[in-house]
Design a protein around this motif. Structure first.
Motif, mmCIF file in Angstrom:
data_model
loop_
_atom_site.group_PDB
_atom_site.id
_atom_site.type_symbol
_atom_site.label_atom_id
_atom_site.label_comp_id
_atom_site.label_asym_id
_atom_site.label_seq_id
_atom_site.Cartn_x
_atom_site.Cartn_y
_atom_site.Cartn_z
ATOM 1 N N GLY A 53 0.795 -1.224 0.000
ATOM 2 C CA GLY A 53 0.000 0.000 0.000
ATOM 3 C C GLY A 53 0.823 1.267 0.000
ATOM 4 O O GLY A 53 0.322 2.342 -0.386
ATOM 5 N N THR A 54 2.082 1.172 0.424
ATOM 6 C CA THR A 54 2.951 2.354 0.450
ATOM 7 C C THR A 54 4.192 2.170 -0.422
ATOM 8 O O THR A 54 5.141 2.958 -0.335
ATOM 9 N N LEU A 55 4.208 1.142 -1.255
ATOM 10 C CA LEU A 55 5.374 0.868 -2.096
ATOM 11 C C LEU A 55 5.622 2.042 -3.040
ATOM 12 O O LEU A 55 4.733 2.437 -3.807
ATOM 13 N N PRO A 56 6.815 2.643 -3.017
ATOM 14 C CA PRO A 56 7.082 3.787 -3.901
ATOM 15 C C PRO A 56 7.336 3.333 -5.335
ATOM 16 O O PRO A 56 7.753 2.197 -5.590
ATOM 17 N N LEU A 57 7.102 4.229 -6.255
ATOM 18 C CA LEU A 57 7.302 3.936 -7.668
ATOM 19 C C LEU A 57 8.741 3.510 -7.944
ATOM 20 O O LEU A 57 8.984 2.637 -8.791
ATOM 21 N N GLU A 58 9.703 4.123 -7.238
ATOM 22 C CA GLU A 58 11.115 3.806 -7.453
ATOM 23 C C GLU A 58 11.424 2.340 -7.154
ATOM 24 O O GLU A 58 12.415 1.809 -7.645
ATOM 25 N N HIS A 59 10.582 1.697 -6.331
ATOM 26 C CA HIS A 59 10.802 0.290 -5.985
ATOM 27 C C HIS A 59 10.043 -0.649 -6.918
ATOM 28 O O HIS A 59 10.196 -1.859 -6.795
ATOM 29 N N THR A 73 14.284 -3.483 -8.471
ATOM 30 C CA THR A 73 12.873 -3.111 -8.462
ATOM 31 C C THR A 73 12.025 -4.374 -8.518
ATOM 32 O O THR A 73 12.505 -5.451 -8.901
ATOM 33 N N TYR A 74 10.776 -4.225 -8.159
ATOM 34 C CA TYR A 74 9.877 -5.378 -8.168
ATOM 35 C C TYR A 74 9.797 -5.988 -9.567
ATOM 36 O O TYR A 74 9.900 -7.210 -9.732
ATOM 37 N N CYS A 75 9.643 -5.150 -10.575
ATOM 38 C CA CYS A 75 9.499 -5.669 -11.940
ATOM 39 C C CYS A 75 10.762 -6.371 -12.409
ATOM 40 O O CYS A 75 10.696 -7.404 -13.076
ATOM 41 N N ARG A 76 11.920 -5.831 -12.072
ATOM 42 C CA ARG A 76 13.168 -6.473 -12.475
ATOM 43 C C ARG A 76 13.329 -7.810 -11.767
ATOM 44 O O ARG A 76 13.756 -8.808 -12.375
ATOM 45 N N LEU A 77 12.987 -7.861 -10.511
ATOM 46 C CA LEU A 77 13.097 -9.112 -9.765
ATOM 47 C C LEU A 77 12.158 -10.173 -10.334
ATOM 48 O O LEU A 77 12.551 -11.331 -10.519
ATOM 49 N N MET A 78 10.942 -9.775 -10.646
ATOM 50 C CA MET A 78 9.967 -10.749 -11.134
ATOM 51 C C MET A 78 10.293 -11.237 -12.539
ATOM 52 O O MET A 78 10.056 -12.397 -12.872
#
Length: 711
Positions: A53-59, A73-78
């Motif tokens: 709910g508070t995850l920043p865009l940079e992450h 980042t989340y997208c890179r990890l996934m």
């Protein structure tokens, strides 16, 4: 082959799914499953569910200048950091719904267009949170109401499976899920998102006693291992590890292959070949030919998948190794250069000098014919030739991607029209599909003699017919009609009712329902289709097969069996698709078969054939239209790119120029717009020169050094 399941049976080599399940070694999955669980715990540790709910865009997003506090980042990890959880690799970064392009621009999915990136992220993050809350509450129907998430189905489904593994299987491609459902006897709703189809597949798996006690990873590893839905024979690429193989030792020892064009940045940022071409043209504005071909090859490099085969070369006559891709593309900015990298397991036992130079190997990328690749890998220094031969005979026959696309269209629609400019190989592809349907896929990609012999055998059998339509062809030739009875002995002309070609084929198909029967109609647009098909055009639809109608001539009852398939070919230079009867268009799938620069990859003196071919067709499309481009067959001899100045001169003066003169309708100015200095601007007369000078003149007129990575 059984209609309705034939394509899947062909892909699986005819193996029964439940027999294969009983033979599957579940214990072999334990190590991979443990590694996948470690990756899942890493995601949960770096991106806890309660902090979304508070995850920043940079992450979250790809393409940002500075790494997040988590180191990724989340997208890179996934996409890149959790391969054992299941792959979502390949294609562009658009799968992440929003990302920062290397131009600095934020690319947003359609529902977010025009929004400030921060506002767009708040809306996207809110829907992620709503999705997680819905699954936690067991309200799976609520997922379908989240419109933004529909633009990243693979990433979203992987996210749900990562946080809630008890509710989803680790498979994220909607197409793969649909094929697995069909394999296991289930069905997915048309247009359903990947997460819903995933849940349907999970329900089917849990309902089968054969899978009782299996883990999700065991099920998915079994399905991909025994019934991989991806095309079995993907394009085999030759990739040069630098000029004259100067980077080969680095690639061999590091287990990868790398290419240049670093200025483009991460190739996953691009969504289309056009976008890559524009970037190439911006970086190398002097290139007048070849950049679209290069753009397509770079995207093909980016989209290499685990299991794809490669060849590393030095020059045009040496194989350094063959390789098997064992990972996914990555852009590595920490390397000094050649930053586009794909992991490869190299096999140097296939290194060899070639007796015949491969002229198309002068560029970094080139397609490798499967028959040629088979010769490279025929004998290994450390193996038993007899064992290799036996293993090859046991292996399922692979289908080329273009043939598989035709079969898929036939399975979906029942009939398909292959359309494109003259010389693009439409009839050859139709005959290739016929060979596959007749169980002779083993000759695809082999020498022309074997293939021609197999085609002759298939056409002389009773399951495949080939006909060419023309203006005089009619209903009486195709369905039925009264024709002169040549056996009659009485005076005068005697007419007798005769079955047409299609009527006879349908009659044979009706008594052999377990077999597929195929009609190939060459030049289908040259016939008067409403007159030829008559009332039977309605019966072509798959849901109207076996529906009886009374034929108007004989009053006999007739129906089209469900195991009939039709492939038509048409040259768009003769008549575009829009000119076909609307009722006909609705009942056929249409597959474009365009000019293929890779098919003419080679050089003649200073002339890069592929670059010349692409540049010439670009001019034709600009000054005439795309339907009047020339096909690659005009620059082939015996299936190979022309390699001599004499063959080039013959093709250009005796085939290409006459064709373009016909297209330009005698307008010298229009012909000059296409061919430039190769013809006189006032008269349209071709410039006369020796074959040796022609290659140089064409290179000067049509190519000016398309960018290459390593000189």
């Amino acid at each position: 082959m059984v209609v309705g399941s034939g394509i899947m049976v062909l892909m699986s080599g005819g193996v029964d799914v439940w027999t294969a399940a009983g033979e599957f070694n579940r214990g072999a999955v334990a190590e991979v499953e443990s590694a996948a669980e470690d990756e899942r715990k890493q995601v949960l540790s770096l991106f806890p569910l309660e902090e979304w709910g508070t995850l920043p865009l940079e992450h979250y997003a790809l393409g940002q200048a500075s790494p997040s506090a988590t180191g990724t980042t989340y997208c890179r990890l996934m996409e890149f950091g959790t391969p054992r959880l299941g792959s979502i690799r390949g294609g562009s970064a658009a799968k992440h719904i929003m990302y920062r392009h290397n131009s600095g621009e934020w690319r947003l999915a359609a529902p977010l267009k025009g929004m400030d990136p921060r506002d767009a992220w708040e809306r996207l993050r809110e829907q992620y949170v709503q999705a997680f809350e819905a699954v936690a509450a067991g309200d799976f129907e609520a997922l379908d109401e989240l419109d933004v998430l529909r633009f990243g189905p693979a990433l979203v489904t992987k996210s749900l499976a990562t946080y809630f593994p008890e509710h989803f299987l680790p498979v994220y491609s909607a197409d793969h899920i649909r094929k697995f459902l069909a394999l296991l006897g289930g069905a997915s709703e048309a247009g359903s998102p990947a997460w819903r189809s995933n849940r349907t597949l999970l329900a089917v798996v849990r309902s089968r006693p054969e899978f009782e006690g299996w883990t999700s990873y065991e099920v998915v590893r079994f399905l991909y291992g025994a019934f991989d839905p991806r095309p079995r024979q993907r394009t085999i690429w030759k990739v040069a590890p630098g000029a004259r193989g100067r980077r080969w030792e680095e690639c061999r020892d590091g287990g990868f292959v790398c290419v240049g064009w670093d200025e483009l940045g991460d190739l996953s940022q691009f969504q289309s070949d056009t976008e890559v071409k524009e970037a190439l043209d911006t970086r190398w504005p002097g290139s007048s030919g070849g950049s679209l071909t290069l753009a397509r090859r770079l995207l093909a490099f980016r989209d290499l998948e685990a299991g794809d085969r490669l060849v590393a070369n030095r020059g045009v006559d040496e194989v350094l190794a063959t390789g098997t891709v064992n990972g996914s593309y990555r852009f590595d900015p920490d390397r000094l250069d050649f930053q586009h990298v794909v992991p490869v397991e190299w096999d140097v036992s296939h290194a060899q000098k070639l007796s015949k130079p491969q002229h198309g190997w002068r560029s970094t990328f080139a397609k490798v014919d499967p028959a040629l690749f088979a010769k490279f890998t025929a004998v290994r220094a450390d193996s038993d030739p007899e064992a290799d031969r036996a293993e090859k005979e046991r292996a399922p026959v692979a289908l080329p991607e273009d043939v598989q696309a035709v079969l898929d269209a036939l399975e979906r629609k029942g009939q398909v029209i292959l359309h494109g400019p003259p010389g693009t190989g439409k009839t050859r592809l139709a005959l290739g599909a016929a060979l596959a349907l007749a169980g002779r896929a083993d000759v695809l990609g082999t020498d022309p003699g074997r293939r021609a012999e197999a085609q002759s055998e298939v056409l002389q059998g009773d399951r495949v017919r080939l006909v060419t339509f023309h203006p005089s062809y009619g209903y009486e030739d195709f369905v039925e009609g009264f024709k002169p009875d040549l056996s009659a002995t009485g005076p005068g002309l005697t007419l007798a009712l005769a079955d047409g070609l299609f009527h006879a084929l349908c009659s044979r198909a009706a008594v052999q329902p377990e077999q597929t029967f195929l009609l190939i109609i060459d030049e289908i647009n040259r016939g008067d289709l409403p007159r030829i098909f008559g009332e039977l055009i309605t019966l072509l639809e798959l849901d109207k097969r076996n529906l009886p109608v009374d034929l108007p001539v004989s009053k006999r009852s007739f129906s089209v069996p469900p195991n009939i398939r039709i492939i038509g070919t048409m040259n768009t230079a003769d008549r575009s698709i829009s000119h076909l009867d609307a009722a006909v268009r609705r009942r056929f799938a249409f597959l474009p078969i365009g000019p293929d620069p890779d098919a003419v990859s080679g050089t003649v003196g200073p002339l890069d054939l592929a670059a010349f071919f692409e540049s010439l067709n670009s001019r034709i499309a600009r000054h005439l239209d795309a339907d009047h481009q020339i096909g690659h067959a005009y620059l082939l001899r015996d299936g190979e790119p022309i390699a001599t100045e004499e063959d080039l001169a013959a093709a250009f003066h005796h085939e290409v120029i006459p064709l373009l003169e016909d297209y330009c309708l005698g307008r010298a100015d229009l012909l000059h717009s296409v061919l430039g200095s190769m013809v006189d601007a006032d008269t349209g007369r071709p410039a006369l020169m020796s074959p040796q000078d022609l290659a140089s003149a064409l290179a000067t007129e049509f190519t000016s050094g398309a960018p290459d990575a390593d000189g």
